[in-house]
Design a protein around this motif. Structure first.
Motif, PDB file in Angstrom:
ATOM      1  N   ALA A  66      43.434  35.044  44.381  1.00 10.88           N
ATOM      2  CA  ALA A  66      42.945  34.073  44.968  1.00 10.88           C
ATOM      3  C   ALA A  66      44.145  33.092  45.306  1.00 10.88           C
ATOM      4  CB  ALA A  66      41.830  33.312  44.280  1.00 10.88           C
ATOM      5  N   PRO A  67      43.897  32.162  46.411  1.00  8.80           N
ATOM      6  CA  PRO A  67      44.708  31.192  46.916  1.00  8.80           C
ATOM      7  C   PRO A  67      45.103  30.044  45.726  1.00  8.80           C
ATOM      8  CG  PRO A  67      42.798  30.861  48.041  1.00  8.80           C
ATOM      9  CD  PRO A  67      42.797  32.073  47.266  1.00  8.80           C
ATOM     10  N   PRO A  68      46.239  29.396  45.486  1.00 11.13           N
ATOM     11  CA  PRO A  68      46.397  28.288  44.510  1.00 11.13           C
ATOM     12  C   PRO A  68      45.335  27.410  44.348  1.00 11.13           C
ATOM     13  CG  PRO A  68      48.405  28.658  45.843  1.00 11.13           C
ATOM     14  CD  PRO A  68      47.202  29.358  46.561  1.00 11.13           C
ATOM     15  N   ASP A  69      44.589  26.938  45.365  1.00 15.82           N
ATOM     16  CA  ASP A  69      43.546  25.859  45.074  1.00 15.82           C
ATOM     17  C   ASP A  69      42.225  26.475  44.508  1.00 15.82           C
ATOM     18  OD1 ASP A  69      42.995  27.533  47.635  1.00 15.82           O
ATOM     19  OD2 ASP A  69      41.494  26.344  48.146  1.00 15.82           O
ATOM     20  N   VAL A  70      41.966  27.899  44.705  1.00 16.33           N
ATOM     21  CA  VAL A  70      40.982  28.482  43.953  1.00 16.33           C
ATOM     22  C   VAL A  70      41.344  28.662  42.345  1.00 16.33           C
ATOM     23  CG1 VAL A  70      39.655  30.644  43.545  1.00 16.33           C
ATOM     24  CG2 VAL A  70      40.123  29.639  45.695  1.00 16.33           C
ATOM     25  N   ARG A  71      42.617  28.892  42.182  1.00 16.03           N
ATOM     26  CA  ARG A  71      43.146  29.292  40.881  1.00 16.03           C
ATOM     27  C   ARG A  71      43.223  27.955  40.080  1.00 16.03           C
ATOM     28  NH1 ARG A  71      45.401  34.859  40.309  1.00 16.03           N
ATOM     29  NH2 ARG A  71      46.820  34.157  38.608  1.00 16.03           N
ATOM     30  N   ASP A  72      43.597  26.742  40.854  1.00 16.25           N
ATOM     31  CA  ASP A  72      43.539  25.454  40.056  1.00 16.25           C
ATOM     32  C   ASP A  72      42.149  25.272  39.429  1.00 16.25           C
ATOM     33  OD1 ASP A  72      46.096  24.738  41.013  1.00 16.25           O
ATOM     34  OD2 ASP A  72      45.526  23.760  42.734  1.00 16.25           O
ATOM     35  N   VAL A  73      40.986  25.847  39.877  1.00 11.31           N
ATOM     36  CA  VAL A  73      39.925  25.811  39.210  1.00 11.31           C
ATOM     37  C   VAL A  73      39.944  26.234  37.759  1.00 11.31           C
ATOM     38  CG1 VAL A  73      37.348  26.320  39.046  1.00 11.31           C
ATOM     39  CG2 VAL A  73      38.497  25.844  41.292  1.00 11.31           C
ATOM     40  N   LEU A  74      40.622  27.174  37.555  1.00 14.65           N
ATOM     41  CA  LEU A  74      40.708  27.870  36.087  1.00 14.65           C
ATOM     42  C   LEU A  74      41.659  26.891  35.373  1.00 14.65           C
ATOM     43  CD1 LEU A  74      41.201  31.491  36.631  1.00 14.65           C
ATOM     44  CD2 LEU A  74      39.250  30.381  36.001  1.00 14.65           C
ATOM     45  N   HIS A  75      42.741  26.286  36.124  1.00 15.75           N
ATOM     46  CA  HIS A  75      43.619  25.303  35.125  1.00 15.75           C
ATOM     47  C   HIS A  75      42.998  24.171  34.563  1.00 15.75           C
ATOM     48  CE1 HIS A  75      46.875  27.430  37.915  1.00 15.75           C
ATOM     49  NE2 HIS A  75      46.729  28.187  36.880  1.00 15.75           N
ATOM     50  N   ARG A  76      42.120  23.993  35.593  1.00 13.06           N
ATOM     51  CA  ARG A  76      41.212  22.631  35.119  1.00 13.06           C
ATOM     52  C   ARG A  76      40.418  22.800  33.964  1.00 13.06           C
ATOM     53  NH1 ARG A  76      36.237  21.207  36.340  1.00 13.06           N
ATOM     54  NH2 ARG A  76      36.281  22.684  38.153  1.00 13.06           N
ATOM     55  N   LEU A  77      39.486  24.016  34.244  1.00  6.69           N
ATOM     56  CA  LEU A  77      38.506  24.336  33.050  1.00  6.69           C
ATOM     57  C   LEU A  77      39.439  24.770  31.706  1.00  6.69           C
ATOM     58  CD1 LEU A  77      36.542  26.727  35.464  1.00  6.69           C
ATOM     59  CD2 LEU A  77      35.835  24.483  34.327  1.00  6.69           C
ATOM     60  N   ARG A  78      40.517  25.359  32.025  1.00  5.52           N
ATOM     61  CA  ARG A  78      41.483  25.872  30.892  1.00  5.52           C
ATOM     62  C   ARG A  78      41.708  24.358  29.836  1.00  5.52           C
ATOM     63  NH1 ARG A  78      42.740  26.547  26.572  1.00  5.52           N
ATOM     64  NH2 ARG A  78      44.445  28.127  25.891  1.00  5.52           N
ATOM     65  N   ARG A  79      41.651  23.180  30.669  1.00  3.32           N
ATOM     66  CA  ARG A  79      41.965  22.101  29.547  1.00  3.32           C
ATOM     67  C   ARG A  79      41.004  21.776  28.534  1.00  3.32           C
ATOM     68  NH1 ARG A  79      44.708  20.302  34.608  1.00  3.32           N
ATOM     69  NH2 ARG A  79      42.676  19.043  35.137  1.00  3.32           N
ATOM     70  N   ARG A  80      39.726  22.426  28.911  1.00  6.74           N
ATOM     71  CA  ARG A  80      38.579  22.071  28.074  1.00  6.74           C
ATOM     72  C   ARG A  80      37.974  23.307  27.441  1.00  6.74           C
ATOM     73  NH1 ARG A  80      32.530  19.990  30.284  1.00  6.74           N
ATOM     74  NH2 ARG A  80      31.436  19.923  28.178  1.00  6.74           N
ATOM     75  N   PHE A  81      38.176  24.476  28.085  1.00  9.41           N
ATOM     76  CA  PHE A  81      37.604  25.557  27.513  1.00  9.41           C
ATOM     77  C   PHE A  81      38.473  26.908  27.369  1.00  9.41           C
ATOM     78  CE2 PHE A  81      34.241  23.731  30.392  1.00  9.41           C
ATOM     79  CZ  PHE A  81      33.328  23.614  29.561  1.00  9.41           C
ATOM     80  N   ARG A  82      38.208  27.520  26.285  1.00  9.38           N
ATOM     81  CA  ARG A  82      38.924  29.138  26.303  1.00  9.38           C
ATOM     82  C   ARG A  82      38.049  29.855  27.434  1.00  9.38           C
ATOM     83  NH1 ARG A  82      41.910  30.407  21.968  1.00  9.38           N
ATOM     84  NH2 ARG A  82      42.922  31.871  23.271  1.00  9.38           N
ATOM     85  N   ILE A  83      38.917  30.636  28.092  1.00 12.36           N
ATOM     86  CA  ILE A  83      38.323  31.492  29.125  1.00 12.36           C
ATOM     87  C   ILE A  83      38.565  32.960  29.335  1.00 12.36           C
ATOM     88  CG2 ILE A  83      38.461  31.671  31.678  1.00 12.36           C
ATOM     89  CD1 ILE A  83      39.351  28.832  32.336  1.00 12.36           C
ATOM     90  N   VAL A  84      37.905  33.785  29.420  1.00 15.41           N
ATOM     91  CA  VAL A  84      37.950  35.322  29.428  1.00 15.41           C
ATOM     92  C   VAL A  84      37.646  35.706  30.793  1.00 15.41           C
ATOM     93  CG1 VAL A  84      37.047  37.546  28.203  1.00 15.41           C
ATOM     94  CG2 VAL A  84      37.436  35.323  26.936  1.00 15.41           C
TER      95      VAL A  84
END
Length: 307
Positions: A66-84
């Motif tokens: 995915a392009p950076p703007d889509v990956r940025d969603v994961l970066h934002r979520l990662r600040r609050r959640f563990r992600i698998v």
């Protein structure tokens, strides 16, 4: 189903070729609690601090290239959640090795979000370079189980994080030397990966094909179960087969299987799957998340007391 591009750029150095080729143990993995699959239909509710979600599972292929703007969603979520990351296109059971480009991107993704593990399905989704568009079950022989186990071990070493493999639903069962549970157990004999036990898939397969879910749990190495999936399906009436639709509340039989499994093994995470027919009120999903958390935390407390 999302199809990942195959092949790799000329001269590229991939994580698959540079990662240390050592086993990554599933023991000692973190306890995540009660999570939910991250979907566009519930993203606002998941983001709300008022709701109680312990961790998130995302579809690997939605972010892999995915392009950076889509990956940025994961970066934002990662600040609050563990992600698998949960994959659809690893195709671990296909005769060909997974694409080095796919594995390289997967290794970067799990590092980027510091995923405790990654998962995919014990099946194949490609044949002769053609995307099948479905999670196709494997012929259940010892030779195939051995090769799948060895391939899973190579994938785990290449990505550098624990891989957990999920049992799938199937609606046609061809005559095979091994039962589904025996096949899973045999695969685990040839790798140090973990299991993602989809209890809904287990319940549906047991009903559709007339075997005992308890005997299934007796046969697989339950100590290798890291995570479970919980969902609701449809069908099962007027001689119709049960279907794995991820569209309904978790049925009582699946909650019972969760309690039974947790009596046998220290599972680290539960995941509520809903892919369609989302309720208007997130409170309905929150109630299921809370119920899973109570069962999981209760079993953990009992196990700690025994120790």
């Amino acid at each position: 189903m999302t199809t990942a591009p195959s092949g790799s750029a000329p001269g590229a150095t991939t994580a698959a070729t540079t990662a240390a080729a050592t086993a990554v143990p599933v023991t000692g993995l973190p306890y995540l609690g009660s999570g939910i699959g991250y979907r566009a239909e519930i993203k606002d509710a998941v983001d709300s601090p008022a709701n109680r979600v312990d961790w998130l599972e995302v579809i690997t292929e939605h972010y892999l290239f995915a392009p950076p703007d889509v990956r940025d969603v994961l970066h934002r979520l990662r600040r609050r959640f563990r992600i698998v990351p949960h994959g659809l296109e690893l195709s671990i059971g296909a005769p060909r090795e997974p694409s080095p480009r796919y594995l390289d991107a997967l290794a970067r993704l799990v590092d980027e979000i510091d995923a405790p593990w990654f998962s995919d399905h014990l099946c194949f989704t490609r044949a002769a370079g053609v995307a099948l568009g479905t999670l196709t079950p494997l012929p259940r022989t010892r030779d195939i189980a051995r090769e799948v186990g060895r391939r899973a071990q190579r994938v785990q070493a290449a990505v550098g994080r624990p891989l957990i493999l999920e049992n799938v639903t199937y609606y046609i069962d061809l005559l095979s030397p091994l039962s589904e549970a025996q096949f899973i157990a045999e695969v685990m004999e040839h790798c140090e990966c973990g299991l993602l036990l989809d209890l809904t898939n287990l319940d549906i397969n047991a009903r559709n094909h007339g075997y005992s879910a308890m005997e299934f749990l007796d046969t697989i190495p339950v100590e290798r179960v890291v995570q479970v999936h919980l969902a609701g399906g449809t069908g099962g009436e007027d001689d119709h087969m049960d279907l794995d639709t991820h569209s309904e509340p978790v049925p009582p039989a699946v909650w019972d299987l969760l309690a039974e499994l947790l009596d046998r093994a220290p599972v680290r995470a539960t995941l509520l799957e809903r892919d369609q027919n989302f309720p208007d009120d997130f409170g309905e999903l929150q109630a299921e998340l809370d119920h899973a958390r109570r069962i999981l935390d209760g079993a953990r407390a009992v196990r700690a007391g025994v120790r």
